[in-house]
Design a protein around this motif. Structure first.
Motif, PDB file in Angstrom:
ATOM      1  N   THR A   1     -26.411 -15.480  35.824  1.00 21.15           N
ATOM      2  CA  THR A   1     -26.695 -16.877  36.780  1.00 21.15           C
ATOM      3  C   THR A   1     -28.117 -17.183  36.332  1.00 21.15           C
ATOM      4  OG1 THR A   1     -26.420 -17.715  38.927  1.00 21.15           O
ATOM      5  CG2 THR A   1     -27.239 -15.138  38.528  1.00 21.15           C
ATOM      6  N   ARG A   2     -28.450 -17.986  37.449  1.00 28.02           N
ATOM      7  CA  ARG A   2     -29.883 -18.509  37.272  1.00 28.02           C
ATOM      8  C   ARG A   2     -30.723 -18.284  38.438  1.00 28.02           C
ATOM      9  NH1 ARG A   2     -30.690 -20.862  32.520  1.00 28.02           N
ATOM     10  NH2 ARG A   2     -28.833 -21.423  31.354  1.00 28.02           N
ATOM     11  N   ASP A   3     -31.914 -18.050  38.338  1.00 28.95           N
ATOM     12  CA  ASP A   3     -32.675 -17.849  39.544  1.00 28.95           C
ATOM     13  C   ASP A   3     -33.263 -19.244  39.990  1.00 28.95           C
ATOM     14  OD1 ASP A   3     -34.871 -18.486  37.793  1.00 28.95           O
ATOM     15  OD2 ASP A   3     -35.495 -16.361  37.689  1.00 28.95           O
ATOM     16  N   LYS A   4     -34.037 -18.797  41.027  1.00 28.47           N
ATOM     17  CA  LYS A   4     -34.661 -20.155  41.641  1.00 28.47           C
ATOM     18  C   LYS A   4     -35.293 -21.178  40.689  1.00 28.47           C
ATOM     19  CE  LYS A   4     -35.162 -18.730  46.495  1.00 28.47           C
ATOM     20  NZ  LYS A   4     -36.523 -18.323  47.468  1.00 28.47           N
ATOM     21  N   LYS A   5     -35.998 -20.644  39.499  1.00 25.65           N
ATOM     22  CA  LYS A   5     -36.553 -21.495  38.525  1.00 25.65           C
ATOM     23  C   LYS A   5     -35.792 -21.805  37.275  1.00 25.65           C
ATOM     24  CE  LYS A   5     -41.184 -19.600  39.781  1.00 25.65           C
ATOM     25  NZ  LYS A   5     -42.383 -18.880  39.123  1.00 25.65           N
TER      26      LYS A   5
ATOM     27  N   GLU B   1     -30.643 -14.484  34.814  1.00 25.37           N
ATOM     28  CA  GLU B   1     -30.770 -13.517  35.619  1.00 25.37           C
ATOM     29  C   GLU B   1     -29.318 -12.582  35.742  1.00 25.37           C
ATOM     30  OE1 GLU B   1     -32.312 -13.534  39.586  1.00 25.37           O
ATOM     31  OE2 GLU B   1     -30.693 -14.616  40.620  1.00 25.37           O
ATOM     32  N   PRO B   2     -29.416 -11.394  35.905  1.00 25.61           N
ATOM     33  CA  PRO B   2     -27.815 -10.545  36.086  1.00 25.61           C
ATOM     34  C   PRO B   2     -27.044 -11.342  37.283  1.00 25.61           C
ATOM     35  CG  PRO B   2     -29.623  -9.188  35.630  1.00 25.61           C
ATOM     36  CD  PRO B   2     -30.298 -10.573  36.138  1.00 25.61           C
ATOM     37  N   ALA B   3     -25.953 -11.336  37.187  1.00 25.79           N
ATOM     38  CA  ALA B   3     -24.900 -11.621  38.270  1.00 25.79           C
ATOM     39  C   ALA B   3     -24.030 -10.255  38.424  1.00 25.79           C
ATOM     40  CB  ALA B   3     -24.466 -12.990  38.293  1.00 25.79           C
TER      41      ALA B   3
ATOM     42  N   TRP C   1     -26.932  -7.425  28.905  1.00 23.82           N
ATOM     43  CA  TRP C   1     -26.309  -8.158  27.832  1.00 23.82           C
ATOM     44  C   TRP C   1     -27.190  -7.929  26.617  1.00 23.82           C
ATOM     45  CZ3 TRP C   1     -27.553 -10.275  32.380  1.00 23.82           C
ATOM     46  CH2 TRP C   1     -28.350 -11.268  32.233  1.00 23.82           C
ATOM     47  N   LYS C   2     -26.399  -7.851  25.649  1.00 25.27           N
ATOM     48  CA  LYS C   2     -27.241  -7.799  24.293  1.00 25.27           C
ATOM     49  C   LYS C   2     -26.188  -8.124  22.951  1.00 25.27           C
ATOM     50  CE  LYS C   2     -26.240  -2.692  23.530  1.00 25.27           C
ATOM     51  NZ  LYS C   2     -26.844  -1.488  23.185  1.00 25.27           N
ATOM     52  N   GLN C   3     -26.788  -8.487  21.952  1.00 29.16           N
ATOM     53  CA  GLN C   3     -25.918  -8.872  20.704  1.00 29.16           C
ATOM     54  C   GLN C   3     -25.928  -7.271  20.040  1.00 29.16           C
ATOM     55  OE1 GLN C   3     -28.281 -12.385  19.429  1.00 29.16           O
ATOM     56  NE2 GLN C   3     -26.244 -12.728  18.423  1.00 29.16           N
ATOM     57  N   THR C   4     -24.709  -6.949  19.538  1.00 27.73           N
ATOM     58  CA  THR C   4     -24.353  -6.020  18.949  1.00 27.73           C
ATOM     59  C   THR C   4     -24.216  -6.230  17.330  1.00 27.73           C
ATOM     60  OG1 THR C   4     -22.047  -5.884  19.412  1.00 27.73           O
ATOM     61  CG2 THR C   4     -23.405  -4.631  20.626  1.00 27.73           C
ATOM     62  N   SER C   5     -24.059  -7.478  17.173  1.00 33.09           N
ATOM     63  CA  SER C   5     -24.013  -8.048  15.807  1.00 33.09           C
ATOM     64  C   SER C   5     -24.036  -9.485  16.047  1.00 33.09           C
ATOM     65  CB  SER C   5     -22.492  -7.713  14.975  1.00 33.09           C
ATOM     66  OG  SER C   5     -21.620  -8.560  15.479  1.00 33.09           O
TER      67      SER C   5
ATOM     68  N   ARG D   1     -22.227  -7.947  23.968  1.00 36.47           N
ATOM     69  CA  ARG D   1     -21.621  -6.805  24.837  1.00 36.47           C
ATOM     70  C   ARG D   1     -22.468  -6.943  26.027  1.00 36.47           C
ATOM     71  NH1 ARG D   1     -20.616  -0.365  23.720  1.00 36.47           N
ATOM     72  NH2 ARG D   1     -19.044  -1.468  22.300  1.00 36.47           N
ATOM     73  N   PHE D   2     -21.477  -7.090  27.063  1.00 40.16           N
ATOM     74  CA  PHE D   2     -21.908  -7.204  28.566  1.00 40.16           C
ATOM     75  C   PHE D   2     -21.687  -6.016  29.325  1.00 40.16           C
ATOM     76  CE2 PHE D   2     -21.579 -11.380  26.836  1.00 40.16           C
ATOM     77  CZ  PHE D   2     -22.436 -12.117  27.403  1.00 40.16           C
ATOM     78  N   GLU D   3     -22.774  -5.494  29.974  1.00 42.80           N
ATOM     79  CA  GLU D   3     -22.462  -4.144  31.022  1.00 42.80           C
ATOM     80  C   GLU D   3     -22.075  -4.935  32.420  1.00 42.80           C
ATOM     81  OE1 GLU D   3     -22.296  -1.214  29.722  1.00 42.80           O
ATOM     82  OE2 GLU D   3     -22.902  -1.912  27.903  1.00 42.80           O
ATOM     83  N   LEU D   4     -20.960  -4.572  32.890  1.00 39.09           N
ATOM     84  CA  LEU D   4     -20.481  -5.203  34.204  1.00 39.09           C
ATOM     85  C   LEU D   4     -21.078  -4.308  35.415  1.00 39.09           C
ATOM     86  CD1 LEU D   4     -16.698  -6.144  33.319  1.00 39.09           C
ATOM     87  CD2 LEU D   4     -19.128  -7.350  32.792  1.00 39.09           C
ATOM     88  N   ARG D   5     -21.348  -4.987  36.509  1.00 40.53           N
ATOM     89  CA  ARG D   5     -21.805  -4.251  37.750  1.00 40.53           C
ATOM     90  C   ARG D   5     -20.559  -3.409  38.381  1.00 40.53           C
ATOM     91  NH1 ARG D   5     -26.464  -5.573  40.058  1.00 40.53           N
ATOM     92  NH2 ARG D   5     -26.533  -7.575  39.138  1.00 40.53           N
ATOM     93  N   LYS D   6     -20.974  -2.293  38.858  1.00 39.96           N
ATOM     94  CA  LYS D   6     -20.167  -1.406  39.191  1.00 39.96           C
ATOM     95  C   LYS D   6     -19.931  -1.496  40.843  1.00 39.96           C
ATOM     96  CE  LYS D   6     -20.661   2.083  35.462  1.00 39.96           C
ATOM     97  NZ  LYS D   6     -20.706   3.432  35.110  1.00 39.96           N
ATOM     98  N   GLY D   7     -18.908  -1.130  41.451  1.00 39.46           N
ATOM     99  CA  GLY D   7     -19.013  -1.146  43.029  1.00 39.46           C
ATOM    100  C   GLY D   7     -18.927  -2.494  43.604  1.00 39.46           C
TER     101      GLY D   7
END
Length: 526
Positions: free
Chosen positions: A62-66, A70-72, A77-81, A86-92
């Motif tokens: 998502t986007r912050d106030k500016k 930022e993470p939602a 997240w990162k490029q593996t190639s 690859r996106f790590e998802l929020r748990k809980g």
């Protein structure tokens, strides 16, 4: 199948019981000139729609106030190639009905956003595949290197796979065909607010999500959102205390609101560009007295229309100074804006008449024009001023100004010859405009809002290179080249960037950003 207005959902009712113990539950009442047309987050790629539903649903990024990323629902997240992210998802995290959020919901939502009836396909058209690694990890493979992918997907909201299947809402609400489903009137997101009650074109109510995973900065518990189309009525509602926030504040009433002692107007630049589009594909226009050919296929006609528009007059009289005339399809604040290219063709009725005569229309012609009257600041007034300018060069405009509820389905079906539209690039990047508004139309989402079907293969080639280029200087040079080709082609008629104007009660604080999204989680009431 059409659904009747739903009653308060059980999950929202339960939330109300919890909040009933709050002695003074803070409520903010919003009056907007138009309504969100659906609660389906994939049904309409319009900033008002996405602003409203974005309080209930969330993206991975998502986007912050500016307006920085930022993470939602993704924590990292990162490029593996070069072509895989690859996106790590929020748990809980849980949806509002208590269902856990997992990778399955991400795969489902991206397939839904890319599928039939979706209005969000321009955000997904270059994603080749979305794969589940485990319950809290997904990979996205793109057709080519795509370094701005996290920016591009920041408006793709995640829905519950289980809820959508149980409610026969696996496909988006199709605004072009008038098809509705449960997602039109109900919602089940992970966001900071829950949908409590939906009465289209009357009132939509939201309640704070007591189980939200993140921080809610404001103190607001309830939000009532009411469409108030009439400017005078909207201002009266603010000054009488019937509503706490209005958007937009009518430009002619800014001084009155500021001087009332009860409210103020928050003003600031907006990244939205207001422009005109023309059908450049059909061999004969749907709405014109010219038969057997399409005048808009001739660049001289397009240029004549451009030079017939008194943009400074529109700025002065229609917009009361609250606009910035532009020659580009992106404005300042958008990555890829080049100030030195922002030079409009001169307003010159005589030159425009000469161009029309050269194109074979010495006496002008008739053409239909579609315009909303409750979406952008003074939208109908802008169209009337454009029509008056065209009348001076012999073009008779048959203007149809209507509520956006009927306007958007019409133009999204491309049932138009000449139309007004506004666009805020959700990625804050020029690629979004090139891909959505200027790229040649295909069946995967490219050019999805290029409603007049402007097409130049060289621009398409550059757009794909811009999408993959990581060197900023090279990328900026290609953006410049693409916009220069579009300008020379007079592919669209850019008008201006409008200014933001929100009327806000002295009892309420809000956050206003250049994308004009209204986030309930930043609101506080005294």
């Amino acid at each position: 199948m059409m659904f009747k207005k739903p009653l308060i959902s059980a999950l929202a009712a339960a939330a109300l019981v919890v909040l009933a113990g709050t002695a003074q539950a803070q409520t903010v009442r919003i009056g907007n000139q138009g309504d969100a047309l659906s609660m389906d987050p994939h049904s309409l790629n319009e900033s008002l729609q996405l602003s409203v539903t974005g309080n209930v649903y969330e993206p991975l990024v998502t986007r912050d106030k500016k307006l920085a990323l930022e993470p939602a629902l993704a924590t990292a997240w990162k490029q593996t190639s070069p072509t895989v992210w690859r996106f790590e998802l929020r748990k809980g995290v849980k949806f509002h009905d208590g269902t856990p959020f997992t990778a399955d919901d991400v795969l489902f939502s991206f397939a839904r956003a890319a599928g039939e009836g979706s209005d969000m396909r321009s955000y997904t058209n270059d994603i080749k595949a979305v794969r589940k690694v485990d319950d809290h990890t997904v990979e996205m493979e793109t057709n080519a290197p795509f370094p701005i992918l996290p920016d591009v997907i920041s408006l793709v909201y995640i829905m519950s796979k289980k809820w959508s299947e149980e409610n026969q809402a696996t496909r988006p609400v199709d605004r072009r065909k008038g098809i509705e489903n449960a997602a039109s009137f109900r919602a089940n997101g992970t966001g900071p607010f829950r949908l409590r009650e939906r009465q289209p074109n009357v009132k939509t109510s939201f309640v704070r999500n007591g189980n939200y995973w993140g921080k809610i900065e404001g103190n607001v518990i309830n939000v009532d959102y009411t469409p108030i189309g009439n400017d005078a009525t909207r201002v009266a509602a603010l000054l009488s205390g019937q509503v706490d926030v209005i958007e937009p504040a009518p430009l002619q009433d800014v001084a009155r609101i500021d001087g009332s002692g009860k409210a103020k107007v928050l003003q600031g630049p907006e990244i939205r560009t207001i422009f005109l589009g023309m059908d450049q594909k059909r061999d004969e226009l749907l709405y014109s007295n010219v038969k057997g050919k399409n005048p808009f296929k001739d660049v001289r006609v397009r240029k004549a229309f451009y030079q017939a528009i008194d943009i400074n007059g529109i700025q002065r009289t229609v917009m009361r100074g609250a606009s910035l005339p532009t020659a580009l399809m992106v404005g300042e604040g958008v990555n890829g804006f080049h100030a030195d290219m922002n030079k409009r063709l001169p307003y010159d009725s005589e030159a425009a008449k000469k161009l029309l005569a050269e194109a074979g229309y010495p006496n002008g012609f008739e053409v239909g024009m579609n315009c909303p009257n409750d979406r952008y600041v003074n939208d109908a007034g802008i169209c009337q001023a454009v029509a008056a300018g065209l009348a001076r060069i012999g073009v008779k405009v048959n203007l149809q100004a209507e509520t956006k509820g009927t306007y958007f389905p019409k133009i999204l079906r491309r049932d138009t010859s000449f139309y007004l539209l506004g666009w805020s690039p959700g990625t804050i990047d020029a690629h979004n405009v090139l891909n959505s508004l200027i790229r040649c139309v295909d069946d995967k989402g490219a050019g999805q809002f290029n409603l007049g079907a402007y097409c130049n293969p060289k621009v398409d080639e550059l757009t794909l290179k811009i999408q993959s280029e990581t060197d900023k200087a090279k990328r900026d040079a290609m953006i410049r080249e693409a916009f220069k080709i579009h300008q020379d082609d007079v592919g669209h008629l850019p008008l201006h960037q409008q200014a933001l104007a929100w009327g806000v009660s002295n009892n309420v604080t809000v956050h206003q950003a250049a994308d004009n999204f209204m986030h309930f989680r930043y609101m506080s009431a005294k």
